[in-house]
Design a protein around this motif. Structure first.
Motif, PDB file in Angstrom:
ATOM      1  N   ARG A   3       1.768   8.617   3.090  1.00 29.35           N
ATOM      2  CA  ARG A   3       0.595   9.064   3.851  1.00 29.35           C
ATOM      3  C   ARG A   3       0.726  10.527   4.310  1.00 29.35           C
ATOM      4  O   ARG A   3      -0.189  11.315   4.151  1.00 29.35           O
ATOM      5  CB  ARG A   3       0.360   8.157   5.057  1.00 29.35           C
TER       6      ARG A   3
ATOM      7  N   ASP B 254       0.845  -1.190   0.000  1.00 30.50           N
ATOM      8  CA  ASP B 254       0.000   0.000   0.000  1.00 30.50           C
ATOM      9  C   ASP B 254       0.884   1.245   0.000  1.00 30.50           C
ATOM     10  O   ASP B 254       1.623   1.503   0.941  1.00 30.50           O
ATOM     11  CB  ASP B 254      -0.863  -0.030   1.272  1.00 30.50           C
TER      12      ASP B 254
ATOM     13  N   VAL C  62       0.059   4.137   0.370  1.00 33.62           N
ATOM     14  CA  VAL C  62      -0.370   5.136   1.360  1.00 33.62           C
ATOM     15  C   VAL C  62       0.584   5.176   2.541  1.00 33.62           C
ATOM     16  O   VAL C  62       0.917   6.236   3.048  1.00 33.62           O
ATOM     17  CB  VAL C  62      -1.800   4.812   1.845  1.00 33.62           C
ATOM     18  N   SER C  63       1.024   4.028   2.914  1.00 28.53           N
ATOM     19  CA  SER C  63       1.883   3.982   4.085  1.00 28.53           C
ATOM     20  C   SER C  63       3.157   4.792   3.878  1.00 28.53           C
ATOM     21  O   SER C  63       3.648   5.427   4.796  1.00 28.53           O
ATOM     22  CB  SER C  63       2.243   2.538   4.415  1.00 28.53           C
TER      23      SER C  63
ATOM     24  N   THR D 176      -2.941   8.840  -3.898  1.00 31.90           N
ATOM     25  CA  THR D 176      -4.259   8.305  -3.558  1.00 31.90           C
ATOM     26  C   THR D 176      -5.036   9.375  -2.793  1.00 31.90           C
ATOM     27  O   THR D 176      -4.594   9.838  -1.746  1.00 31.90           O
ATOM     28  CB  THR D 176      -4.120   7.060  -2.666  1.00 31.90           C
ATOM     29  N   LEU D 177      -6.157   9.773  -3.352  1.00 29.30           N
ATOM     30  CA  LEU D 177      -7.002  10.757  -2.678  1.00 29.30           C
ATOM     31  C   LEU D 177      -8.107  10.003  -1.959  1.00 29.30           C
ATOM     32  O   LEU D 177      -9.036   9.501  -2.586  1.00 29.30           O
ATOM     33  CB  LEU D 177      -7.586  11.736  -3.694  1.00 29.30           C
ATOM     34  N   ARG D 178      -7.924   9.874  -0.640  1.00 37.72           N
ATOM     35  CA  ARG D 178      -8.935   9.175   0.156  1.00 37.72           C
ATOM     36  C   ARG D 178     -10.187  10.032   0.257  1.00 37.72           C
ATOM     37  O   ARG D 178     -10.086  11.234   0.436  1.00 37.72           O
ATOM     38  CB  ARG D 178      -8.390   8.895   1.573  1.00 37.72           C
ATOM     39  N   ALA D 179     -11.347   9.454   0.140  1.00 37.43           N
ATOM     40  CA  ALA D 179     -12.645  10.140   0.252  1.00 37.43           C
ATOM     41  C   ALA D 179     -12.656  11.418  -0.578  1.00 37.43           C
ATOM     42  O   ALA D 179     -12.676  12.530  -0.036  1.00 37.43           O
ATOM     43  CB  ALA D 179     -12.946  10.449   1.714  1.00 37.43           C
TER      44      ALA D 179
ATOM     45  N   SER E 145      -5.025  13.693  -7.575  1.00 36.46           N
ATOM     46  CA  SER E 145      -5.519  12.318  -7.471  1.00 36.46           C
ATOM     47  C   SER E 145      -4.897  11.406  -8.526  1.00 36.46           C
ATOM     48  O   SER E 145      -4.920  10.187  -8.388  1.00 36.46           O
ATOM     49  CB  SER E 145      -7.045  12.291  -7.589  1.00 36.46           C
TER      50      SER E 145
ATOM     51  N   GLU F 109       0.249  12.811   1.370  1.00 38.43           N
ATOM     52  CA  GLU F 109      -1.123  12.763   0.874  1.00 38.43           C
ATOM     53  C   GLU F 109      -2.091  13.437   1.828  1.00 38.43           C
ATOM     54  O   GLU F 109      -3.093  13.986   1.404  1.00 38.43           O
ATOM     55  CB  GLU F 109      -1.543  11.317   0.628  1.00 38.43           C
ATOM     56  N   GLN F 110      -1.765  13.376   3.105  1.00 39.42           N
ATOM     57  CA  GLN F 110      -2.662  14.014   4.074  1.00 39.42           C
ATOM     58  C   GLN F 110      -2.432  15.518   4.146  1.00 39.42           C
ATOM     59  O   GLN F 110      -3.365  16.277   4.370  1.00 39.42           O
ATOM     60  CB  GLN F 110      -2.473  13.389   5.453  1.00 39.42           C
TER      61      GLN F 110
ATOM     62  N   GLN G 264     -10.781  14.604   9.574  1.00 39.48           N
ATOM     63  CA  GLN G 264     -11.596  13.534   9.012  1.00 39.48           C
ATOM     64  C   GLN G 264     -13.071  13.750   9.362  1.00 39.48           C
ATOM     65  O   GLN G 264     -13.456  13.650  10.496  1.00 39.48           O
ATOM     66  CB  GLN G 264     -11.143  12.176   9.568  1.00 39.48           C
TER      67      GLN G 264
END
Lengths: 241, 312
Positions: free
Chosen positions: B141, B135, B137-138, B217-220, B213, B144-145, B286
């Motif tokens: 992260r 992943d 994201v890890s 990775t664009l979460r939500a 994106s 991305e955040q 969030q």
């Protein structure tokens, strides 16, 4: 047509404190009349015109335009009236044609594009109608501003120092325009601090000083009341009291 | 109808004016250009790395000289690692294997090639367990955040400046006075500026998020769009509100507006419990974003009402 009765406007600032910008001013202007509002800088001319134009609220007194109460029905007053400020107020990145068309669209003119073109043509501004306003000379801007003001065929026209910043030729052209615009049933108030200019445009004048109307009548009547035969001397005599 | 017509035409005119203002366009275009540039650079780096993948091998497998020769034969580099999965996850290696399991963050073609070497080594038909790419994201992260709220904050501050500028500039040059003599309610002028500012800035925010994106990775994504739109609309509302007093100049209103907008963001970052649902405070937090967006609309109505009351 335009009736000001006991109009009062107060301002407050740090240096002067509370002061009267307009002091119990009463003016009546008939349809088809061009009224020259004269006075030195700070006399209260612009404040008076801005109150008439619904840009400022009066503190006391009544104002009616075409029989409509300016305080109670400002929107209705704006339907009858056009105000041309000393500053052009033209967005510099729009062309003159776009500005006049925009106002025609908003004022609900029939066929706004044609209306704008006809007005620009009538005021001799067609040659530079597609030039961005930021690139126009002061005289050119003045014609575009007048075209913008006339899109809804106002019965009352308020002009604040329309010749300000113009050269001799430009001043002459604008004065001729004002005379033309004053024909018919339209009531016009034009402010200035130059007596000779107003003499060429106005049917009647009112002289303001320190917020008060110090003289009113035809040019001849006003000069006679001062005992002077020279326009500037008469003006100074009235405003320096 | 006349009010809606005026609102529409004034908004169109304001958008046209902004589109012709080189400084405005440049400032709005800069963030997506930077993101596109980063995207291009990443593609370039990825392409370079894809040519020569690195393979992490277990100590036992690294001792197999024949297998190692095969890897070197295709010009792949290799190194020994006891934590194979971690080597791939942290991007130290494109592939990692202990002979039975293949961890991969590379292309299908590379996987097949390495799998072939492993089967040949077993000298009999066998299954190799291929683990899916770790992943990403890890690893990314933090970036991305942090990036979407960062971009949103930038645009929210732009919107604040535009809100102040649109009102004070037009007041100073007399354009607003001319508009105020039109036979329409005074709030329409503020509403048109809000509309033009919102369309102008939000278009670039959405574009930036789209570009982002494609790279991360664009979460939500919906929540991200709502939170960021809420931030921009709030920035715009703060700008308009600060510029609404008739005596406000560009510099005085800008100082107030920027302090308020950035102060809200800092407050949200410092005390996260304060604002998961409050626009601008909610950036980077969030939550669904609907409440923040509705809050931004409410603030906008307030700001437009203020401009109508005090602009003339």
């Amino acid at each position: 047509m335009i009736v000001l009765q006991d109009l009062v406007k107060r301002f407050a600032d740090r240096t002067r404190g509370s002061f009267l910008a307009v002091n119990h001013l009463s003016i009546h202007v008939q349809p088809g009349e061009i009224y020259g509002l004269l006075g030195p800088n700070g006399a209260g001319k612009t404040t008076t015109l801005r109150i008439l134009a619904t840009l400022l609220e009066p503190d006391e007194g009544t104002v009616t335009i075409s029989g409509v109460d300016r305080v109670a029905s400002p929107l209705e007053v704006r339907r009858h009236m056009a105000y041309v400020a000393a500053e052009a107020g033209l967005p510099e990145r729009l062309t003159g044609r776009e500005v006049v068309e925009l106002f025609a669209q908003i004022q609900g003119a029939d066929r706004p594009r044609e209306r704008a073109a006809a007005l620009l043509d009538e005021l001799g501004a067609t040659a530079y109608a597609d030039t961005p306003c930021g690139s126009l000379s002061t005289g050119m801007k003045r014609r575009v501003v007048l075209a913008r003001a006339l899109v809804h065929e106002p019965t009352v026209l308020l002009l604040d120092e329309p010749t300000d910043g113009l050269d001799v030729q430009g001043r002459r052209e604008v004065m001729e325009l004002v005379r033309r615009l004053g024909k018919g049933e339209r009531a016009v108030i034009v402010s200035s601090h130059i007596m000779s200019e107003v003499q060429q445009m106005a049917d009647r004048i009112g002289v303001m000083a320190r917020g008060e109307l110090v003289a009113e009548g035809t040019i001849e009547q006003v000069m006679r009341s001062t005992g002077h035969t020279n326009l500037d001397d008469a003006f100074l005599a009235l405003t320096n009291r | 109808m006349s009010v809606l017509r005026a609102w529409w035409w004034l908004s169109v005119a304001l958008l046209k004016r902004s589109a012709r203002d080189g400084m405005v366009v440049r400032s709005l275009a800069t963030p997506p250009i930077i993101v596109f540039g980063a995207f291009g650079l990443t593609l370039l780096l990825s392409a370079t790395r894809a040519v020569h993948p690195a393979v992490a091998l277990s100590p036992e497998l690294a001792a197999d000289t024949e297998f190692v020769a095969q890897i070197e034969g295709v010009e792949w580099s290799w190194f020994v690692s006891k934590e194979l999965e971690r080597a791939v996850r942290e991007s130290d290696a494109t592939f990692a294997t202990d002979g039975h399991t293949l961890w991969s963050a590379g292309t299908d073609e590379g996987e097949l090639k390495l799998e072939g070497f492993l089967r040949a080594r077993q000298a009999e038909p066998t299954w190799t367990l291929v683990m899916p790419p770790p992943d990403r994201v890890s690893r990314t992260r933090g970036l991305e955040q942090a990036l979407p709220p960062g971009i949103a904050l930038l645009y929210a501050l732009y919107a604040t400046v535009f809100g102040v500028g649109m009102l004070t500039r037009d007041r100073e040059d007399g354009t607003l006075d001319a508009e105020h003599t039109l036979a329409i309610p005074t709030w329409v002028h503020g509403a048109a500026r809000w509309t033009a500012g919102a369309i102008g800035v939000l278009a670039w925010v959405v574009l930036s998020l789209f570009v982002f994106s494609t790279l991360f990775t664009l979460r939500a994504p919906l929540a991200a769009v709502l939170h960021e739109s809420a931030a921009v609309l709030t920035g715009l509302a703060v700008g308009l509100a600060a510029a609404s007093p008739a005596r406000a100049t560009f510099s005085s209103a800008l100082a107030v507006a920027l302090t308020a907008a950035s102060g809200l963001f800092i407050l949200g970052a410092a005390v996260p419990a304060l604002g998961p649902w409050v626009p601008l405070l909610s950036l980077g937090q969030q939550s669904g974003g609907v409440t923040a967006f509705l809050g931004a609309l409410l603030l906008s109505v307030g700001a437009v009402a203020l401009t109508g009351r005090a602009s003339a």
